[in-house]
Motif scaffolding. Structure first.
Motif, short mmCIF file in Angstrom:
data_model
loop_
_atom_site.label_atom_id
_atom_site.label_comp_id
_atom_site.label_asym_id
_atom_site.label_seq_id
_atom_site.Cartn_x
_atom_site.Cartn_y
_atom_site.Cartn_z
N GLU A 75 -4.05 -2.87 -2.59
CA GLU A 75 -3.47 -2.73 -4.11
C GLU A 75 -4.68 -2.89 -4.89
O GLU A 75 -4.83 -1.90 -5.92
CB GLU A 75 -2.34 -3.74 -4.26
N GLU A 81 2.53 4.24 -2.21
CA GLU A 81 2.04 3.80 -3.42
C GLU A 81 0.49 3.65 -3.39
O GLU A 81 -0.08 3.89 -4.53
CB GLU A 81 2.42 2.22 -3.50
N ASP A 140 6.59 2.68 2.11
CA ASP A 140 6.45 2.69 0.76
C ASP A 140 5.22 2.20 0.25
O ASP A 140 4.58 2.56 -0.73
CB ASP A 140 7.71 1.73 0.08
N GLU A 141 4.46 1.28 0.90
CA GLU A 141 3.29 0.82 0.33
C GLU A 141 2.30 1.81 0.78
O GLU A 141 1.51 2.03 -0.05
CB GLU A 141 2.78 -0.46 1.42
N GLN A 142 2.40 2.66 1.80
CA GLN A 142 1.24 3.54 2.03
C GLN A 142 1.32 4.62 0.98
O GLN A 142 0.35 5.20 0.34
CB GLN A 142 1.49 4.24 3.38
N LEU A 185 1.13 -1.72 7.38
CA LEU A 185 1.72 -1.17 5.89
C LEU A 185 3.02 -0.39 6.25
O LEU A 185 3.14 0.15 7.23
CB LEU A 185 0.71 -0.27 5.13
N SER A 186 3.96 -0.56 5.28
CA SER A 186 5.24 0.25 5.17
C SER A 186 5.01 1.54 4.64
O SER A 186 3.94 1.82 4.10
CB SER A 186 6.17 -0.41 4.34
N TYR A 242 -2.13 -5.84 2.32
CA TYR A 242 -1.70 -4.96 1.11
C TYR A 242 -2.25 -5.26 -0.27
O TYR A 242 -2.73 -4.51 -1.14
CB TYR A 242 -0.23 -4.90 1.12
N LYS A 243 -2.29 -6.78 -0.50
CA LYS A 243 -2.67 -7.10 -1.85
C LYS A 243 -4.09 -6.49 -2.06
O LYS A 243 -4.54 -6.23 -3.32
CB LYS A 243 -2.59 -8.57 -1.94
#
Length: 111
Positions: free
Chosen positions: A98, A9, A5-7, A2-3, A94-95
């Motif tokens: 999410e 979010e 930003d993804e973490q 995970l990036s 990630y999906k």
């Protein structure tokens, strides 16, 4: 992996969902329409009331399990182990995270 930003979010999503579930749990009260066992009503009404109480208890149990899983996910975020599948050790998509921030398994291991 995970990036950053993804973490961020995903952490925001997990915290928001955790707060929503906690608020829902604290607002839940005993159903004012629940019928005590010793109250004289029809047999079907009593059975219906008892069934609704069981449905409410099951929903509360599932909510509490999800709260626990979200707390564990936030702990893993703090430890730096979030997003790693507990089954195979690969990164969780990630999906998937999410949709379900508390996911501890990748899609393949969850099957």
């Amino acid at each position: 992996m995970l990036s950053v930003d993804e973490q961020i979010e995903l952490e925001v999503r997990a915290r928001e969902e955790l707060e929503r579930l906690r608020a829902e749990a604290s607002e839940e009260e005993v159903d004012p329409q629940a019928v005590a066992v010793d109250v004289a009503i029809g047999r079907l009404s009593r059975l219906d009331s008892m069934q609704m109480e069981e449905v409410r208890k099951d929903a509360a149990r599932r909510r509490n399990q999800r709260i626990h899983k979200l707390q564990e996910a936030l702990k893993m975020m703090d430890e730096g182990t979030y997003g790693i599948c507990g089954g195979c050790g690969e990164a969780i998509d990630y999906k998937r995270l999410e949709q379900m921030p508390e996911a501890a398994l990748c899609g393949n291991c969850a099957k």
